[in-house]
Design a protein around this motif. Sequence first.
Motif, mmCIF file in Angstrom:
data_model
loop_
_atom_site.group_PDB
_atom_site.id
_atom_site.type_symbol
_atom_site.label_atom_id
_atom_site.label_comp_id
_atom_site.label_asym_id
_atom_site.label_seq_id
_atom_site.Cartn_x
_atom_site.Cartn_y
_atom_site.Cartn_z
ATOM 1 N N ASN A 1 35.039 -10.134 -18.419
ATOM 2 C CA ASN A 1 35.055 -10.910 -19.653
ATOM 3 C C ASN A 1 36.464 -11.326 -20.083
ATOM 4 O OD1 ASN A 1 35.651 -8.176 -20.300
ATOM 5 N ND2 ASN A 1 35.044 -8.513 -22.422
ATOM 6 N N GLN A 2 37.474 -10.988 -19.294
ATOM 7 C CA GLN A 2 38.843 -11.430 -19.560
ATOM 8 C C GLN A 2 39.211 -12.621 -18.675
ATOM 9 O OE1 GLN A 2 40.648 -9.805 -22.044
ATOM 10 N NE2 GLN A 2 38.669 -8.807 -22.329
ATOM 11 N N GLY A 3 38.251 -13.058 -17.835
ATOM 12 C CA GLY A 3 38.497 -14.183 -16.942
ATOM 13 C C GLY A 3 39.088 -13.785 -15.597
ATOM 14 N N ASP A 4 39.105 -12.492 -15.298
ATOM 15 C CA ASP A 4 39.670 -12.026 -14.033
ATOM 16 C C ASP A 4 38.604 -12.008 -12.945
ATOM 17 O OD1 ASP A 4 42.271 -11.531 -15.058
ATOM 18 O OD2 ASP A 4 41.545 -9.649 -15.930
ATOM 19 N N PHE A 5 39.037 -12.237 -11.713
ATOM 20 C CA PHE A 5 38.192 -12.217 -10.518
ATOM 21 C C PHE A 5 38.891 -11.336 -9.495
ATOM 22 C CE2 PHE A 5 37.668 -14.215 -6.268
ATOM 23 C CZ PHE A 5 36.336 -13.916 -6.068
ATOM 24 N N VAL A 6 38.176 -10.358 -8.959
ATOM 25 C CA VAL A 6 38.764 -9.425 -8.001
ATOM 26 C C VAL A 6 37.853 -9.324 -6.787
ATOM 27 C CG1 VAL A 6 39.433 -7.010 -7.614
ATOM 28 C CG2 VAL A 6 39.886 -8.076 -9.827
ATOM 29 N N THR A 7 38.461 -9.269 -5.612
ATOM 30 C CA THR A 7 37.701 -8.991 -4.391
ATOM 31 C C THR A 7 38.188 -7.667 -3.813
ATOM 32 O OG1 THR A 7 39.239 -10.226 -2.999
ATOM 33 C CG2 THR A 7 37.341 -11.427 -3.844
ATOM 34 N N MET A 8 37.251 -6.888 -3.337
ATOM 35 C CA MET A 8 37.543 -5.605 -2.719
ATOM 36 C C MET A 8 36.574 -5.416 -1.560
ATOM 37 S SD MET A 8 38.000 -3.291 -6.179
ATOM 38 C CE MET A 8 38.828 -1.921 -5.416
ATOM 39 N N ARG A 9 36.734 -4.316 -0.847
ATOM 40 C CA ARG A 9 35.796 -3.943 0.210
ATOM 41 C C ARG A 9 35.439 -2.478 0.013
ATOM 42 N NH1 ARG A 9 34.154 -7.145 4.021
ATOM 43 N NH2 ARG A 9 35.168 -9.140 4.217
ATOM 44 N N ALA A 10 34.160 -2.177 0.171
ATOM 45 C CA ALA A 10 33.692 -0.799 0.066
ATOM 46 C C ALA A 10 33.377 -0.275 1.459
ATOM 47 C CB ALA A 10 32.434 -0.737 -0.798
ATOM 48 N N SER A 11 33.643 0.999 1.652
ATOM 49 C CA SER A 11 33.259 1.667 2.895
ATOM 50 C C SER A 11 32.832 3.081 2.544
ATOM 51 C CB SER A 11 34.412 1.672 3.903
ATOM 52 O OG SER A 11 35.534 2.339 3.365
ATOM 53 N N VAL A 12 32.056 3.676 3.438
ATOM 54 C CA VAL A 12 31.590 5.042 3.209
ATOM 55 C C VAL A 12 31.802 5.834 4.500
ATOM 56 C CG1 VAL A 12 29.189 4.458 3.785
ATOM 57 C CG2 VAL A 12 29.680 6.460 2.352
ATOM 58 N N ASN A 13 32.299 7.061 4.339
ATOM 59 C CA ASN A 13 32.527 7.888 5.534
ATOM 60 C C ASN A 13 31.293 8.737 5.837
ATOM 61 O OD1 ASN A 13 32.628 10.255 3.950
ATOM 62 N ND2 ASN A 13 34.858 10.335 3.956
ATOM 63 N N GLY B 1 41.138 -2.893 -2.714
ATOM 64 C CA GLY B 1 41.600 -4.259 -2.914
ATOM 65 C C GLY B 1 43.097 -4.307 -2.681
ATOM 66 N N GLU B 2 43.692 -5.449 -2.979
ATOM 67 C CA GLU B 2 45.135 -5.598 -2.763
ATOM 68 C C GLU B 2 45.956 -4.725 -3.687
ATOM 69 O OE1 GLU B 2 46.672 -9.552 -2.546
ATOM 70 O OE2 GLU B 2 44.902 -10.282 -1.487
ATOM 71 N N THR B 3 45.533 -4.590 -4.953
ATOM 72 C CA THR B 3 46.357 -3.885 -5.934
ATOM 73 C C THR B 3 45.659 -2.698 -6.589
ATOM 74 O OG1 THR B 3 45.686 -5.373 -7.705
ATOM 75 C CG2 THR B 3 47.687 -5.960 -6.463
ATOM 76 N N GLU B 4 44.411 -2.434 -6.210
ATOM 77 C CA GLU B 4 43.710 -1.276 -6.755
ATOM 78 C C GLU B 4 42.744 -0.728 -5.719
ATOM 79 O OE1 GLU B 4 42.321 -3.372 -10.212
ATOM 80 O OE2 GLU B 4 40.315 -3.516 -9.389
ATOM 81 N N ARG B 5 42.505 0.586 -5.824
ATOM 82 C CA ARG B 5 41.578 1.246 -4.911
ATOM 83 C C ARG B 5 41.015 2.480 -5.595
ATOM 84 N NH1 ARG B 5 45.984 3.531 -0.501
ATOM 85 N NH2 ARG B 5 46.848 5.183 -1.816
ATOM 86 N N ALA B 6 39.867 2.923 -5.097
ATOM 87 C CA ALA B 6 39.215 4.099 -5.684
ATOM 88 C C ALA B 6 38.534 4.907 -4.594
ATOM 89 C CB ALA B 6 38.177 3.671 -6.714
ATOM 90 N N THR B 7 38.419 6.197 -4.871
ATOM 91 C CA THR B 7 37.626 7.093 -4.053
ATOM 92 C C THR B 7 36.492 7.588 -4.935
ATOM 93 O OG1 THR B 7 39.570 7.772 -2.807
ATOM 94 C CG2 THR B 7 37.632 9.205 -2.685
ATOM 95 N N LEU B 8 35.246 7.359 -4.495
ATOM 96 C CA LEU B 8 34.055 7.724 -5.258
ATOM 97 C C LEU B 8 33.296 8.800 -4.498
ATOM 98 C CD1 LEU B 8 32.151 6.887 -7.712
ATOM 99 C CD2 LEU B 8 30.887 5.595 -5.985
ATOM 100 N N VAL B 9 33.033 9.909 -5.187
ATOM 101 C CA VAL B 9 32.290 11.017 -4.590
ATOM 102 C C VAL B 9 30.990 11.178 -5.371
ATOM 103 C CG1 VAL B 9 32.294 13.484 -4.059
ATOM 104 C CG2 VAL B 9 34.423 12.156 -3.869
ATOM 105 N N ASN C 1 30.746 11.752 5.384
ATOM 106 C CA ASN C 1 30.476 12.747 4.343
ATOM 107 C C ASN C 1 29.926 12.117 3.073
ATOM 108 O OD1 ASN C 1 31.413 14.879 5.959
ATOM 109 N ND2 ASN C 1 33.520 14.422 5.377
ATOM 110 N N GLY C 2 29.719 10.793 3.084
ATOM 111 C CA GLY C 2 29.184 10.115 1.909
ATOM 112 C C GLY C 2 30.222 9.779 0.860
ATOM 113 N N VAL C 3 31.493 9.875 1.184
ATOM 114 C CA VAL C 3 32.564 9.529 0.246
ATOM 115 C C VAL C 3 32.861 8.036 0.382
ATOM 116 C CG1 VAL C 3 34.974 9.922 -0.409
ATOM 117 C CG2 VAL C 3 33.540 11.848 0.317
ATOM 118 N N TRP C 4 32.820 7.352 -0.736
ATOM 119 C CA TRP C 4 33.040 5.907 -0.773
ATOM 120 C C TRP C 4 34.491 5.596 -1.073
ATOM 121 C CZ3 TRP C 4 29.495 2.093 0.246
ATOM 122 C CH2 TRP C 4 28.175 2.515 0.413
ATOM 123 N N THR C 5 34.997 4.517 -0.476
ATOM 124 C CA THR C 5 36.316 3.984 -0.790
ATOM 125 C C THR C 5 36.140 2.523 -1.163
ATOM 126 O OG1 THR C 5 37.385 5.471 0.776
ATOM 127 C CG2 THR C 5 38.642 3.533 0.088
#
Length: 152
Positions: free
Chosen positions: A90-102, A111-119, A104-108
Amino acid sequence: MTDNTQASTPENGRLNALVGRWRSQGQTVATPTEPALQITGSDTYEWLEGGFFLIHRVDVRINDDKVEVIEMIGPYDPETRTYPMRSFDNQGDFVTMRASVNDNGVWTFAGETERATLVIAEDHNTMTARWERIDNGPNWLHWMDMTFTKVS
């Protein structure tokens, strides 16, 4: 969108672990110039009819600021072994990222400037995420921590 839509492929089926409505809570990491900000709200994941794309909706407050995001995840790309992610806020931003899962079921999410690890917990009722970002340099900095509790 319907609740009974299924993933179109076994690879897309891995995204089923995210499907549902989640209560979202967390906070950003304080910096020398900015205090930690509280984050509360909800995240919802549901299949677009056909099962090729997972729709992710974010509706949170970061302190007093309302943040809304819609994101399309998928379909699985066998060449990169990832799921493309495209989000709009809602701020007008557009981001592209890629998700992958190992294995053990841990998601990553990366993107270029941000990343996350999801368990995702074994009972599939909670998730935790650690986010990092790059700010004016080459080093990844701890940005925020989130916890998600399944509502439905």
